[in-house]
Scaffold this active site. Structure first.
Site, mmCIF file in Angstrom:
data_model
loop_
_atom_site.group_PDB
_atom_site.id
_atom_site.type_symbol
_atom_site.label_atom_id
_atom_site.label_comp_id
_atom_site.label_asym_id
_atom_site.label_seq_id
_atom_site.Cartn_x
_atom_site.Cartn_y
_atom_site.Cartn_z
ATOM 1 N N GLY A 30 15.387 72.324 6.328
ATOM 2 C CA GLY A 30 14.279 73.275 6.333
ATOM 3 C C GLY A 30 13.612 73.372 7.685
ATOM 4 C CG HIS A 36 18.115 75.864 10.800
ATOM 5 N ND1 HIS A 36 16.829 75.642 11.197
ATOM 6 C CD2 HIS A 36 18.655 74.642 10.588
ATOM 7 C CE1 HIS A 36 16.581 74.337 11.214
ATOM 8 N NE2 HIS A 36 17.672 73.695 10.859
ATOM 9 C CD GLN A 60 19.411 63.175 7.308
ATOM 10 O OE1 GLN A 60 20.075 63.580 6.350
ATOM 11 N NE2 GLN A 60 19.403 63.813 8.464
ATOM 12 C CG ASP A 150 22.048 67.655 14.852
ATOM 13 O OD1 ASP A 150 21.181 66.841 15.174
ATOM 14 O OD2 ASP A 150 21.776 68.833 14.523
ATOM 15 N NE ARG A 187 12.731 64.578 14.715
ATOM 16 C CZ ARG A 187 13.813 64.400 13.976
ATOM 17 N NH1 ARG A 187 14.880 65.131 14.202
ATOM 18 N NH2 ARG A 187 13.842 63.502 13.013
#
Ligand code: AMP
Length: 279
Positions: A30, A36, A60, A150, A187
């Site tokens: 989210g 995304h 995680q 990632d 973030r």
């Protein structure tokens, strides 16, 4: 757009799809941004329907504080998902996924899990493997989309699919960046104005490292990057590594046959950012 919070309900819907319907799946935590959406748009182009999951996976997170502070913006997430014509959204609770036992399974990712992020985030990749495997079992995707942002996670998921003979094709997607070069991340919204304005330094340093890697040996490039961060008053480098793209093992001697990538994690205040670049 259909939104399901229960495993049984989404599974029922998926069972009802016409035989042969291809399902593109984008798992997320989210706080959605254009990075995304780039995955979702690609999944939309390459499949009959797209399923997106929104689940902030507790197993995680190695730091409780990071889990608690992780941004949660479900209303704006759902309107963004509508705007890109997402078909199905899965928004389970932790109780729905883990019942009363919020723990990870232990995985062996042939050593990929011990490099970089694995050294600094204990148990992180067991948590990732656990949730992605569970989600794959629920959604039964044809293809699943993961960002190179990632990169270590992407390689670990590929390994999990290969080792468990799962019937899903993993599609790596380019890193989506802000105009000033900062890799988009949920973030980023938690950065102070000062850190946000200075943040293009991270990608700029990676790009310069890439140029240097063309002519200099890896150790010199690593030292140069470490030094650049030491000089910077706002960022604290956690690691900078140059590694083989497939094994993620740290470079020893440059070999023309191998593909390398540079990876870093950096603290901007108490916000931890990661980025990487193909060399
Ligand atoms: P997250 O919500 O952070 O777990 O991310 C969900 C998926 O989106 C993961 O596969 C990420 O790698 C991917 N992703 C996150 N940020 C970016 C970005 N800036 N560019 C491309 N993919 C991204």
């Amino acid at each position: 757009m259909l939104v399901f919070a229960k495993i049984k309900s989404i599974q029922q819907k998926i069972k009802e799809l016409p035989k042969g319907t291809s399902i593109g799946f984008v798992p997320t935590m989210g706080a959605l941004h254009k990075g995304h959406l780039s995955l979702i748009e690609r999944a939309k182009r390459e499949n009959d329907i797209v399923v997106v999951s929104i689940f902030v996976n507790p197993t995680q997170f190695d730091k409780q504080e990071d889990l608690i502070n992780y941004p949660k913006t479900i209303d704006s997430d759902l309107s963004l998902l509508k705007s890109v014509f997402c078909d199905i959204v899965f928004t389970p609770t932790a109780q729905e996924i883990y019942a009363n036992s919020i723990v990870s399974t232990s995985f062996n990712f042939d050593g990929l899990e011990h490099q970089m992020e694995g050294k600094f985030r204990t148990g992180h990749f067991d948590g990732v493997g656990t949730i992605v495997k569970k989600l794959f079992e629920i959604v039964t995707p044809t293809k699943a989309y993961f960002g190179e942002k990632d990169f270590q996670q992407l390689q670990i998921i590929k390994k999990m699919v290969e080792k468990n003979h799962l019937h899903v094709k993993i599609i790596p997607c380019d890193i989506f960046r802000e105009e000033d070069g900062l890799a988009m991340s949920s973030r980023n919204t938690r950065l102070t104005n000062e850190h946000r304005s200075a943040a293009p330094f991270i990608y700029k340093t990676l790009k310069e490292a890439k140029i240097k890697f063309g002519t200099e040996n890896a150790l010199d490039v690593i030292q140069w990057v470490e030094n650049e961060f030491k000089k910077h008053p706002l960022f604290e480098l956690e690691y900078f590594e140059i590694a083989d793209e497939d094994t993620l093992l740290t470079i020893k001697n440059k070999n023309k046959q191998q593909k390398y990538r540079a990876f870093l994690a950096v603290f901007a205040g108490n916000i931890r950012l990661i980025d990487n670049i193909s060399l």
